[in-house]
Motif scaffolding. Structure first.
Motif, PDB file in Angstrom:
ATOM      1  N   ALA A  17       8.822 -20.914 -86.262  1.00 34.49           N
ATOM      2  CA  ALA A  17       9.757 -20.090 -85.492  1.00 34.49           C
ATOM      3  C   ALA A  17      10.584 -20.906 -84.505  1.00 34.49           C
ATOM      4  O   ALA A  17      11.799 -20.709 -84.387  1.00 34.49           O
ATOM      5  N   GLU A  18       9.943 -21.829 -83.779  1.00 34.93           N
ATOM      6  CA  GLU A  18      10.691 -22.603 -82.784  1.00 34.93           C
ATOM      7  C   GLU A  18      11.779 -23.443 -83.443  1.00 34.93           C
ATOM      8  O   GLU A  18      12.907 -23.497 -82.951  1.00 34.93           O
ATOM      9  N   ALA A  19      11.457 -24.095 -84.550  1.00 36.57           N
ATOM     10  CA  ALA A  19      12.460 -24.903 -85.255  1.00 36.57           C
ATOM     11  C   ALA A  19      13.605 -24.023 -85.743  1.00 36.57           C
ATOM     12  O   ALA A  19      14.779 -24.409 -85.654  1.00 36.57           O
ATOM     13  N   VAL A 100       8.145 -14.643 -82.023  1.00 34.04           N
ATOM     14  CA  VAL A 100       7.913 -14.160 -83.385  1.00 34.04           C
ATOM     15  C   VAL A 100       6.490 -14.532 -83.763  1.00 34.04           C
ATOM     16  O   VAL A 100       6.090 -15.691 -83.628  1.00 34.04           O
ATOM     17  N   GLY A 101       5.714 -13.533 -84.180  1.00 35.23           N
ATOM     18  CA  GLY A 101       4.329 -13.812 -84.545  1.00 35.23           C
ATOM     19  C   GLY A 101       3.601 -12.565 -84.974  1.00 35.23           C
ATOM     20  O   GLY A 101       4.205 -11.627 -85.496  1.00 35.23           O
ATOM     21  N   THR A 102       2.303 -12.563 -84.710  1.00 36.48           N
ATOM     22  CA  THR A 102       1.446 -11.436 -85.070  1.00 36.48           C
ATOM     23  C   THR A 102       0.957 -10.748 -83.810  1.00 36.48           C
ATOM     24  O   THR A 102       0.238 -11.359 -83.006  1.00 36.48           O
ATOM     25  N   LEU A 103       1.363  -9.485 -83.620  1.00 35.62           N
ATOM     26  CA  LEU A 103       0.878  -8.695 -82.491  1.00 35.62           C
ATOM     27  C   LEU A 103      -0.514  -8.190 -82.829  1.00 35.62           C
ATOM     28  O   LEU A 103      -0.731  -7.605 -83.885  1.00 35.62           O
ATOM     29  N   LEU A 127      10.531  -9.453 -72.188  1.00 33.92           N
ATOM     30  CA  LEU A 127       9.784 -10.056 -73.283  1.00 33.92           C
ATOM     31  C   LEU A 127       9.933  -9.206 -74.535  1.00 33.92           C
ATOM     32  O   LEU A 127       9.670  -7.999 -74.504  1.00 33.92           O
ATOM     33  N   TYR A 128      10.359  -9.862 -75.613  1.00 35.34           N
ATOM     34  CA  TYR A 128      10.528  -9.197 -76.911  1.00 35.34           C
ATOM     35  C   TYR A 128       9.709  -9.952 -77.942  1.00 35.34           C
ATOM     36  O   TYR A 128       9.684 -11.191 -77.935  1.00 35.34           O
ATOM     37  N   ALA A 129       9.062  -9.221 -78.818  1.00 39.38           N
ATOM     38  CA  ALA A 129       8.276  -9.849 -79.878  1.00 39.38           C
ATOM     39  C   ALA A 129       8.621  -9.208 -81.211  1.00 39.38           C
ATOM     40  O   ALA A 129       8.696  -7.978 -81.311  1.00 39.38           O
ATOM     41  N   GLY A 162      12.878 -19.121 -76.963  1.00 42.63           N
ATOM     42  CA  GLY A 162      12.586 -18.698 -78.322  1.00 42.63           C
ATOM     43  C   GLY A 162      11.371 -19.460 -78.810  1.00 42.63           C
ATOM     44  O   GLY A 162      11.382 -20.688 -78.864  1.00 42.63           O
ATOM     45  N   THR A 163      10.308 -18.745 -79.091  1.00 45.98           N
ATOM     46  CA  THR A 163       9.055 -19.380 -79.485  1.00 45.98           C
ATOM     47  C   THR A 163       8.383 -18.546 -80.561  1.00 45.98           C
ATOM     48  O   THR A 163       8.847 -17.462 -80.894  1.00 45.98           O
ATOM     49  N   GLY A 164       7.296 -19.060 -81.096  1.00 46.10           N
ATOM     50  CA  GLY A 164       6.601 -18.273 -82.103  1.00 46.10           C
ATOM     51  C   GLY A 164       5.718 -19.093 -83.019  1.00 46.10           C
ATOM     52  O   GLY A 164       5.490 -20.283 -82.815  1.00 46.10           O
ATOM     53  N   THR A 165       5.287 -18.424 -84.035  1.00 43.21           N
ATOM     54  CA  THR A 165       4.310 -18.951 -84.979  1.00 43.21           C
ATOM     55  C   THR A 165       4.842 -20.121 -85.800  1.00 43.21           C
ATOM     56  O   THR A 165       6.032 -20.188 -86.107  1.00 43.21           O
TER      57      THR A 165
END
Length: 185
Positions: A17-19, A100-103, A127-129, A162-165
């Protein structure tokens, strides 16, 4: 439409996600800052901001605290500690956070990504997911202390994280792509 040159993505540049946040930032002409540290090999090299050992130490956090907050065990490994410290720089530098990930059912987000979301909650930042399994956007309701389903967000602050899995699925890629398209056309 927003002027992309006035916006800066703060991230870690890791695979997944970060890339992809970084690729979209570059495509749309945004500034990009990717926090890193000695011994870390981010996927993104644009906008690298190496943190010194002294800077990392300023964001030291108890791994016991993080483990309890996220209901999982984090080791005391130097690498994991440094990753968590860089995440704090990403969130601190931003006025809004997209993950972006798993809630998970307990309100946390799976993996190290979860620390970014928890730190954003602690800092009271918007915060948004995007939940890849739930296939939708959620916003953190600070008053109720829970995730609310939300309409598709736009980037509303010039400094955002912007971060994530690392395990970015096709729907997560599309969510990031559409976020930039909605915001910057």
């Amino acid at each position: 439409m927003a002027d992309p040159k006035e916006y800066t993505l703060f991230s870690g540049g890791a695979n997944g996600a970060e890339a992809f946040f970084g690729e979209m930032a570059e495509q749309y002409g945004l500034n990009e800052v990717n926090f890193t540290f000695d011994g870390h090999s981010p996927a993104r090299t644009r906008g690298l901001r190496p943190l010194t050992p002294e800077e990392l130490a300023r964001k030291d956090v108890s791994l016991h605290y993080v483990s309890n907050l996220l209901h999982r065990k984090f080791t005391n490994a130097k690498l994991m500690r440094s990753v968590l410290q860089t995440i704090m720089y990403q969130v601190d530098s931003s006025h809004e956070v997209f993950v972006v990930g798993t809630l998970r059912e307990d309100g946390t987000i799976k993996g190290g990504t979860g620390w970014g979301a928890e730190f954003a909650k602690i800092c009271n930042k918007p915060l948004y997911a995007f939940g890849q399994v739930r296939d939708g956007w959620f916003s953190w309701n600070h008053d109720k202390g829970e995730w609310d389903e939300c309409a598709e967000p736009v980037i509303g602050h010039r400094h955002f994280c912007g971060t994530g899995t690392r395990f970015l699925e096709e729907n997560g890629r599309k969510a990031i792509e559409d976020l930039f398209k909605r915001t910057f056309g």
